[in-house]
Design an enzyme around this catalytic site. Structure first.
Site, PDB file in Angstrom:
ATOM      1  CB  CYS A 139      -0.930  -0.008   1.204  1.00 16.88           C
ATOM      2  SG  CYS A 139      -2.008   1.440   1.257  1.00 16.88           S
ATOM      3  CB  CYS A 142      -0.627   2.501   4.012  1.00 18.77           C
ATOM      4  SG  CYS A 142      -2.099   1.841   3.281  1.00 18.77           S
ATOM      5  CG  ASP A 143       3.106   1.156   4.516  1.00 16.70           C
ATOM      6  OD1 ASP A 143       2.707   1.657   5.584  1.00 16.70           O
ATOM      7  OD2 ASP A 143       2.826  -0.005   4.173  1.00 16.70           O
TER       8      ASP A 143
END
Ligand code: NDP
Length: 313
Positions: A139, A142-143
């Site tokens: 992701c 997300c990261d």
């Protein structure tokens, strides 16, 4: 109803942000929800380290800690959170589900929040650094932030890979895309976007041999050109995988409308499915946004829709 079966007002299947948010709303509406956690209690966020993009956590929070807090919040209002795996459903004549293949439950409403699972390559080294939280992610949104000004690799050639490569290119120093064929699968417009981005390098006919690290964090990736068989080591700190997701919806296939990948089709602007009393939230119906906050939002919608459905009966 069989003597050993239970009857409940609202069953929530799944324990990610969608399921727990549905539970918080359903419990506060006196629907006495029962939530089954499934085989990965807490869902996909339990494999994420830091969550920094969920509003309300200015200092960030770890994925597992956030899921513990969501569970506590759902339980505080009376949600009956149970461990167990819904293995079968029957929506022909009422709404019936079976937990762990034997316990039968009759439901007045059901909120499906079973989520989706990111696909990975399955390499031992990839799984090792994924579990360590040491540089493997599925992701970028997300990261990606954790790899600011660093070099990363992303595997995949579909719309997700192109979108995520483009997202990463704005944060990272250099993004190398590994495409296993000699062409993209992504739409032309997405392909053009990555091709035009200066700090995205595209390697066609290229497969991952091994994710290499120091035992804690990733420091390079060994790749092979499947035409020339030449192997190259690319120094990177992040290894992103964007080769698709599988929605966890198999058991609902005989009853619910789905797209060809298995994402449940909901009525636009609502969480309603084609079966009365069955609502869907989170990634089980969303291949576009796939964020904790959007899952939570649709979990809220599903509980409100279930409450209104019960009131209308
Ligand atoms: P897709 O299934 O479309 O693409 C998966 C990609 O991963 C393919 O290019 C495939 O390669 C590659 N792949 C699969 N397995 C491997 C492997 N083992 N090694 C290397 N590469 C591999 O998934 P997406 O998540 O990209 O998209 C899912 C759906 O969501 C699509 O319909 C897409 O259009 C849509 N979507 C739309 C967006 C938008 O419009 N903004 C954004 C994101 C997704 P190969 O081509 O060789 O098979």
């Amino acid at each position: 109803m069989k003597s050993n079966s239970q009857k409940i007002k609202c069953l929530i299947i799944g324990s990610g942000p969608a399921g727990y948010t549905a539970a918080i709303y359903a419990a506060r509406a006196n629907m006495s929800p029962v939530l089954y956690q499934g085989i990965q209690p807490g869902g996909q966020l339990t494999t994420t380290n830091d969550v920094e993009n969920f509003p309300g956590y200015p200092d960030g929070i770890t994925g597992p800690e956030m899921m513990i807090q969501l569970q506590k919040q759902a339980e505080r209002f009376g949600t009956d959170v149970r461990s167990g795996w819904v293995t079968k459903v029957d929506f022909k004549d009422g709404l019936k589900v079976w937990v762990n293949d034997n316990e039968e439950i009759e439901c007045e409403t059901i909120v499906i929040s079973t989520g989706a699972s990111a696909k990975y390559l399955g390499l031992e080294s990839e799984q090792k650094y994924l579990k360590l939280g040491g540089g493997v992610s599925a992701c970028a949104v997300c990261d990606g932030f954790f790899y600011r000004k660093q070099d990363v690799v992303i595997v995949g050639a579909g719309d997700s890979a192109c979108e995520e490569a483009h997202y990463l290119s704005k944060l990272c120093n250099k993004v190398t895309m590994l495409v296993r064929k000699d062409e993209f699968r992504a739409s032309k417009i997405m392909q053009e976007r990555v091709k035009k981005t200066e700090n995205i390098d595209i390697l066609f006919n290229t497969e991952t041999v091994e994710v290499i690290g120091d035992g804690q964090v990733v420091n390079s990736v060994l790749v092979r050109n499947n035409k020339s068989e030449k192997e190259t080591k690319i120094p990177v700190t992040g290894f992103f995988v964007a080769i698709g997701h599988t929605p966890n919806t198999d058991i609902f296939k005989p009853y619910l409308n789905m797209d060809e990948t298995g994402y449940i089709i909901n009525e636009p602007g609502s969480s309603k499915t084609n079966i009365s009393g069955v609502f869907v939230s989170g990634d089980a119906a969303d291949h576009v946004y796939r964020q904790a906050i959007t899952a939570a939002g649709t979990g809220c919608m599903a509980a409100l829709d279930a409450e209104r459905y019960l009131a209308s009966l």
